[in-house]
Design a protein around this motif. Structure first.
Motif, mmCIF file in Angstrom:
data_model
loop_
_atom_site.group_PDB
_atom_site.id
_atom_site.type_symbol
_atom_site.label_atom_id
_atom_site.label_comp_id
_atom_site.label_asym_id
_atom_site.label_seq_id
_atom_site.Cartn_x
_atom_site.Cartn_y
_atom_site.Cartn_z
ATOM 1 N N TRP A 1 0.833 -1.213 0.000
ATOM 2 C CA TRP A 1 0.000 0.000 0.000
ATOM 3 C C TRP A 1 0.861 1.253 0.000
ATOM 4 N N LEU B 1 -6.991 13.951 3.512
ATOM 5 C CA LEU B 1 -6.592 13.607 2.151
ATOM 6 C C LEU B 1 -7.772 13.730 1.192
ATOM 7 N N THR C 1 -0.399 3.074 -3.473
ATOM 8 C CA THR C 1 -1.341 4.194 -3.347
ATOM 9 C C THR C 1 -0.701 5.544 -3.683
ATOM 10 N N PRO C 2 0.545 5.830 -3.280
ATOM 11 C CA PRO C 2 1.145 7.078 -3.775
ATOM 12 C C PRO C 2 1.336 7.068 -5.290
ATOM 13 N N LEU D 1 -1.957 8.028 -6.686
ATOM 14 C CA LEU D 1 -2.151 9.463 -6.474
ATOM 15 C C LEU D 1 -1.287 10.281 -7.440
ATOM 16 N N PHE E 1 -7.198 10.405 6.593
ATOM 17 C CA PHE E 1 -7.964 10.066 5.399
ATOM 18 C C PHE E 1 -8.942 11.178 5.036
ATOM 19 N N LEU F 1 -0.362 15.140 -0.740
ATOM 20 C CA LEU F 1 -1.230 13.961 -0.791
ATOM 21 C C LEU F 1 -0.461 12.696 -0.403
ATOM 22 N N ALA F 2 0.732 12.546 -0.938
ATOM 23 C CA ALA F 2 1.536 11.360 -0.641
ATOM 24 C C ALA F 2 1.926 11.311 0.832
ATOM 25 N N ASP G 1 -1.078 10.240 2.751
ATOM 26 C CA ASP G 1 -1.350 8.836 2.469
ATOM 27 C C ASP G 1 -0.420 7.909 3.242
#
Length: 103
Positions: free
Chosen positions: A30, A97, A34-35, A38, A94, A55-56, A59
């Motif tokens: 993850w 984000l 996930t980054p 994004l 979360f 954002l990263a 996350d």
């Protein structure tokens, strides 16, 4: 007269660990995937790099809170207040984000 099914059930009951294993690989993947998603999303919409960096960061911090929440379990796998604390912080991350994505 014991059947094979009874041996199988008995073996499963005897071999169940008191605390289930913790799968670190799930969280590590993850932290990579996930980054990446994004980044691709930011690249698709033409966002600036600072936006992706925030954002990263949110996350990865959220995933780290998830790891800490799992690690803060008690000896008998009970949920402790530390687990709830880390879970709550991860949930707030979360929300932050998601709000940043919508804003």
């Amino acid at each position: 007269n014991v059947t094979n099914a009874q041996y199988y059930i008995a073996a499963k009951v005897v071999l169940v660990p008191a605390v289930p294993p913790f799968f670190y690989v799930r969280y590590l993947t993850w932290m990579v995937t996930t980054p990446t998603v994004l980044y691709l999303l930011c690249d698709f919409v033409g966002a600036v790099e600072q936006f992706f960096a925030s954002l990263a960061t949110l996350d990865v911090a959220m995933i780290t809170c998830g790891i800490a929440a799992v690690e803060a379990r008690g000896e008998a796998n009970e949920i402790t207040y530390q687990s709830w604390l880390f879970y709550s912080v991860g949930l707030l991350l979360f929300v932050a984000l998601f709000a940043q994505l919508l804003g």
